[in-house]
Design an enzyme around this catalytic site. Structure first.
Site, PDB file in Angstrom:
ATOM      1  N   LYS A 306      -5.923  -2.827 -56.844  1.00 50.42           N
ATOM      2  CA  LYS A 306      -4.461  -2.910 -56.686  1.00 50.42           C
ATOM      3  C   LYS A 306      -4.053  -3.980 -55.670  1.00 50.42           C
ATOM      4  O   LYS A 306      -3.020  -4.625 -55.842  1.00 50.42           O
ATOM      5  CB  LYS A 306      -3.895  -1.542 -56.282  1.00 50.42           C
ATOM      6  CG  LYS A 306      -3.918  -0.532 -57.416  1.00 50.42           C
ATOM      7  CD  LYS A 306      -3.220   0.751 -57.034  1.00 50.42           C
ATOM      8  CE  LYS A 306      -3.289   1.736 -58.192  1.00 50.42           C
ATOM      9  NZ  LYS A 306      -2.578   2.973 -57.932  1.00 50.42           N
ATOM     10  N   ASP A 347       3.895   2.791 -59.365  1.00 55.26           N
ATOM     11  CA  ASP A 347       3.512   4.081 -58.757  1.00 55.26           C
ATOM     12  C   ASP A 347       4.688   4.645 -57.956  1.00 55.26           C
ATOM     13  O   ASP A 347       5.019   5.817 -58.048  1.00 55.26           O
ATOM     14  CB  ASP A 347       2.324   3.900 -57.795  1.00 55.26           C
ATOM     15  CG  ASP A 347       0.999   3.830 -58.539  1.00 55.26           C
ATOM     16  OD1 ASP A 347       0.928   4.318 -59.676  1.00 55.26           O
ATOM     17  OD2 ASP A 347       0.038   3.279 -57.979  1.00 55.26           O
TER      18      ASP A 347
HETATM   19  P1  NAP Z   1      -6.934   6.538 -51.021  1.00 52.52           P
HETATM   20  O1  NAP Z   1      -6.247   5.257 -50.772  1.00 52.52           O
HETATM   21  O2  NAP Z   1      -8.418   6.599 -51.085  1.00 52.52           O
HETATM   22  O3  NAP Z   1      -6.441   7.584 -49.876  1.00 52.52           O
HETATM   23  C1  NAP Z   1      -7.000   8.859 -49.794  1.00 52.52           C
HETATM   24  C2  NAP Z   1      -6.247   9.678 -48.748  1.00 52.52           C
HETATM   25  O4  NAP Z   1      -6.769  11.003 -48.804  1.00 52.52           O
HETATM   26  C3  NAP Z   1      -6.448   9.188 -47.317  1.00 52.52           C
HETATM   27  O5  NAP Z   1      -5.284   9.417 -46.581  1.00 52.52           O
HETATM   28  C4  NAP Z   1      -7.592  10.089 -46.812  1.00 52.52           C
HETATM   29  O6  NAP Z   1      -7.588  10.281 -45.430  1.00 52.52           O
HETATM   30  C5  NAP Z   1      -7.227  11.383 -47.496  1.00 52.52           C
HETATM   31  N1  NAP Z   1      -8.381  12.258 -47.636  1.00 52.52           N
HETATM   32  C6  NAP Z   1      -9.445  12.078 -48.445  1.00 52.52           C
HETATM   33  N2  NAP Z   1     -10.309  13.108 -48.307  1.00 52.52           N
HETATM   34  C7  NAP Z   1      -9.762  13.944 -47.365  1.00 52.52           C
HETATM   35  C8  NAP Z   1     -10.179  15.178 -46.811  1.00 52.52           C
HETATM   36  N3  NAP Z   1     -11.312  15.764 -47.170  1.00 52.52           N
HETATM   37  N4  NAP Z   1      -9.363  15.760 -45.904  1.00 52.52           N
HETATM   38  C9  NAP Z   1      -8.206  15.184 -45.545  1.00 52.52           C
HETATM   39  N5  NAP Z   1      -7.763  14.017 -46.041  1.00 52.52           N
HETATM   40  C10 NAP Z   1      -8.526  13.401 -46.946  1.00 52.52           C
HETATM   41  O7  NAP Z   1      -6.440   7.200 -52.387  1.00 52.52           O
HETATM   42  P2  NAP Z   1      -5.020   6.992 -53.109  1.00 52.52           P
HETATM   43  O8  NAP Z   1      -5.109   5.872 -54.067  1.00 52.52           O
HETATM   44  O9  NAP Z   1      -3.934   6.997 -52.101  1.00 52.52           O
HETATM   45  O10 NAP Z   1      -4.952   8.316 -54.000  1.00 52.52           O
HETATM   46  C11 NAP Z   1      -4.741   9.587 -53.390  1.00 52.52           C
HETATM   47  C12 NAP Z   1      -4.534  10.636 -54.474  1.00 52.52           C
HETATM   48  O11 NAP Z   1      -3.321  10.361 -55.160  1.00 52.52           O
HETATM   49  C13 NAP Z   1      -5.593  10.618 -55.578  1.00 52.52           C
HETATM   50  O12 NAP Z   1      -6.654  11.434 -55.253  1.00 52.52           O
HETATM   51  C14 NAP Z   1      -4.848  11.094 -56.810  1.00 52.52           C
HETATM   52  O13 NAP Z   1      -5.060  12.460 -56.997  1.00 52.52           O
HETATM   53  C15 NAP Z   1      -3.404  10.848 -56.475  1.00 52.52           C
HETATM   54  N6  NAP Z   1      -2.830   9.834 -57.415  1.00 52.52           N
HETATM   55  C16 NAP Z   1      -1.873  10.251 -58.271  1.00 52.52           C
HETATM   56  C17 NAP Z   1      -1.288   9.352 -59.127  1.00 52.52           C
HETATM   57  C18 NAP Z   1      -0.247   9.833 -60.095  1.00 52.52           C
HETATM   58  O14 NAP Z   1       0.244   9.026 -60.886  1.00 52.52           O
HETATM   59  N7  NAP Z   1       0.125  11.096 -60.062  1.00 52.52           N
HETATM   60  C19 NAP Z   1      -1.651   8.011 -59.128  1.00 52.52           C
HETATM   61  C20 NAP Z   1      -2.642   7.606 -58.223  1.00 52.52           C
HETATM   62  C21 NAP Z   1      -3.211   8.542 -57.379  1.00 52.52           C
HETATM   63  P3  NAP Z   1      -8.419   9.289 -44.438  1.00 52.52           P
HETATM   64  O15 NAP Z   1      -7.508   8.112 -44.210  1.00 52.52           O
HETATM   65  O16 NAP Z   1      -8.645  10.101 -43.236  1.00 52.52           O
HETATM   66  O17 NAP Z   1      -9.675   8.924 -45.155  1.00 52.52           O
END
Ligand code: NAP
Length: 519
Positions: A306, A347
């Site tokens: 992205k 998004d």
């Molecule tokens: P990302 O950039 O990898 O960010 C992940 C986030 O989750 C970070 O803030 C991370 O915290 C936190 N995290 C991961 N494991 C954790 C744990 N065990 N305990 C507490 N915090 C934790 O991922 P992203 O792209 O933002 O995506 C996040 C989620 O959004 C995805 O898993 C997906 O389910 C959802 N999503 C939904 C859509 C939709 O269209 N509905 C689209 C894309 C994504 P740290 O900074 O501390 O690592």
């Protein structure tokens, strides 16, 4: 015409008939009998089988008896394999496939050429495979193969270790004409199989089912027909796809292809596995831009590209939508007729629509709300940007507090570590972490104690559609919004960008629900 060919790999006579009929029912336009899978193979057995298959199946029949050295199932001697193919021609097979490198053996070659001379309607496919990677010099190999027997259909199949390996196959098809088969194996090569109808390959292979695949990256015949609308793909078809790694389980191809089909648009949407970082992403995009004839018009972009999408589009002097620029990530890239690029982020639009529609509020009302954003990754960034633009009060909570602090500083909002989440006091709580996502469905990103009936809860996770967080929020009487709504919303915005038409959101939601197995 490109024949959608289904290989069958039976062990015995009865299996063969059963599999062949299944293949025809599933929509095969040609059947390939991989006779090297048969136990106790003999020319006599293949004679009987070919006669029966010709009587029962109304599609062309290709007989292959693959050399173990080129992916064959059993180690049958060359003499038996040549005799089997000659017998197949004799009994009515439409095509036989023989390895180019064995065509140099005079006995086998003579046996086949005599059989073919006696039945001039039957065709020979001369094939070469490389299961490790690209051929050393595919152009030279092609010339040698066509020079060996000009009436043969050359078939060159190699492993694409990266999607960028596929462009050599596309280029060979563009340089050559007539009947030829050029395909790539592996997940990265899937695009060559689906685009075969656009590029004029003589045939492409699709498996009877995922379990029956005879080569890496084969898509099932059902997927080819129902998801990729294979029968409608032609030279004019415009090409779209999702760029990411991994992409194998993405629901996006199902959503966009169904909606393209329903709108009567001559477009296909592919899974495009682009491994690596900015260099590999840029190389892929450059390959596409250099080959207008391939008809690529737009992409969804997902993890890990992205940010690379923004960098590349900027470098190409393309247009980056201001909020995508501010978010620092794009999930949609368009290519116009002059090869100019534009990057967008749907998004945040998908998320904002999900919030506004879910809470039945307008942006004026949203501006008066306090929102707790849990997480500080890519999705949190997009949602925080949208909320700040809508003038809502935003506080970011994250496990790594430093990241929450940085994001908050960038967007001018509050922040705290995730350990403070039990004190959350907000009108709307949004989970932007992966906590609670399948398969770890028993996990919650925040303490249950922060939930109350006056709070609305939006979980961006869409698999499962109802997370533990949403279930607990419901128990507290809170209003809930599923990530499924955001997912449908971002796809609908992409569809609008791809086509200039409004998306049928109800249809999209149904496809997502069907894929996830939810009501
Ligand atoms: P990302 O950039 O990898 O960010 C992940 C986030 O989750 C970070 O803030 C991370 O915290 C936190 N995290 C991961 N494991 C954790 C744990 N065990 N305990 C507490 N915090 C934790 O991922 P992203 O792209 O933002 O995506 C996040 C989620 O959004 C995805 O898993 C997906 O389910 C959802 N999503 C939904 C859509 C939709 O269209 N509905 C689209 C894309 C994504 P740290 O900074 O501390 O690592």
């Amino acid at each position: 015409m490109t024949y959608l060919t289904v290989p069958i790999s039976p062990r015995c006579f009865e299996d063969c008939l059963e599999q062949a009929l299944q293949a025809v029912c599933a929509g095969a336009q040609m059947i390939e009998l991989r006779s090297d899978y048969l136990e106790n193979l003999s020319a006599e057995m293949v004679r009987k089988l070919v006669k029966q298959l010709k009587a029962d199946c109304d599609v062309p029949l290709l007989i292959t008896c693959r050399d173990k050295e080129e992916g064959g199932s059993q180690k049958y001697p060359l003499g038996i394999r040549a005799a089997v193919l000659a017998a197949a021609v004799d009994c009515g097979a439409d095509l036989i496939d023989f390895e180019y490198r064995n065509f140099g053996h005079s006995d086998s070659r003579e046996k086949l050429l005599v059989a073919l001379a006696n039945r001039p309607k039957a065709r020979l496919i001369l094939s070469a495979h490389n299961f490790e990677g690209r051929f050393e010099n595919i152009g030279q190999l092609y010339r040698k193969m066509t020079g060996a027997y000009s009436a043969a259909i050359p078939k060159l199949v190699y492993m694409a270790n990266h999607i960028n390996d596929c462009f050599e196959a596309f280029d060979l098809l563009a340089r050559t004409g007539g009947e030829r088969i050029v395909l790539c194996m592996g997940q990265a090569g899937v695009c060559t199989r689906i685009l075969a109808g656009k590029l004029g390959t003589f045939l492409t292979f699709a498996s009877l089912s995922a379990a029956n695949s005879t080569a890496a990256g084969q898509v099932s015949v059902e997927e080819m027909k129902k998801i990729y609308n294979f029968d409608s793909i032609n030279e004019e078809t415009e090409v779209y796809g999702v760029i990411g790694s991994p992409v194998g389980h993405s629901i996006s191809p199902a959503i966009h292809n169904v909606c393209f089909g329903a709108a009567g648009l001559n477009k296909v949407y592919l899974p495009l596995l682009v491994d690596g970082g900015l260099n590999e992403f840029s190389a892929f995009m450059q390959h596409v831009l250099d080959r207008k004839r391939l008809g690529f018009k737009g992409f969804s972009v997902t993890i890990p590209h992205k940010q690379n999408a923004i960098v590349f589009v900027r470098k190409q002097s393309g247009v980056v939508e201001p909020l995508a620029e501010r978010i620092g990530a794009a999930n949609t890239v368009l290519i116009d007729a002059d090869g100019r690029l534009a990057a967008y982020n749907t998004d945040y639009r998908g998320a904002m629509d999900a919030i506004l529609e879910g809470l039945k509020v307008n942006t004026k009302k949203l501006a008066k709300m306090n929102v707790a954003v849990v997480g500080a990754g890519g999705v949190a960034r997009a949602i925080a940007a949208g909320l700040v633009e809508a003038k809502a009060g935003v506080k970011i909570y994250n496990r790594t507090a430093e990241k929450a602090k940085d994001l908050a500083a960038e967007f001018g909002c509050g922040w705290a570590g995730l350990d403070e989440s039990k004190h959350i006091d907000a009108d709307l709580l949004i989970n932007c972490t992966s906590v609670g996502m399948s398969p770890n469905v028993d996990a919650m990103p925040v303490s249950v104690n922060c939930l109350n009936s006056d709070m609305a809860v939006f979980d961006t996770i869409y698999n499962p559609a109802k997370t533990l967080l949403l279930k607990e929020a419901e128990n507290y009487g809170a209003k809930t919004i599923s990530g499924l709504e955001m997912f449908v919303g971002q796809a609908a915005e992409q569809f609008k960008l791809f086509t200039g038409q409004s998306a049928d959101k109800a249809k999209m939601r149904k496809v997502v629900c069907d894929c996830l197995g939810v009501e």
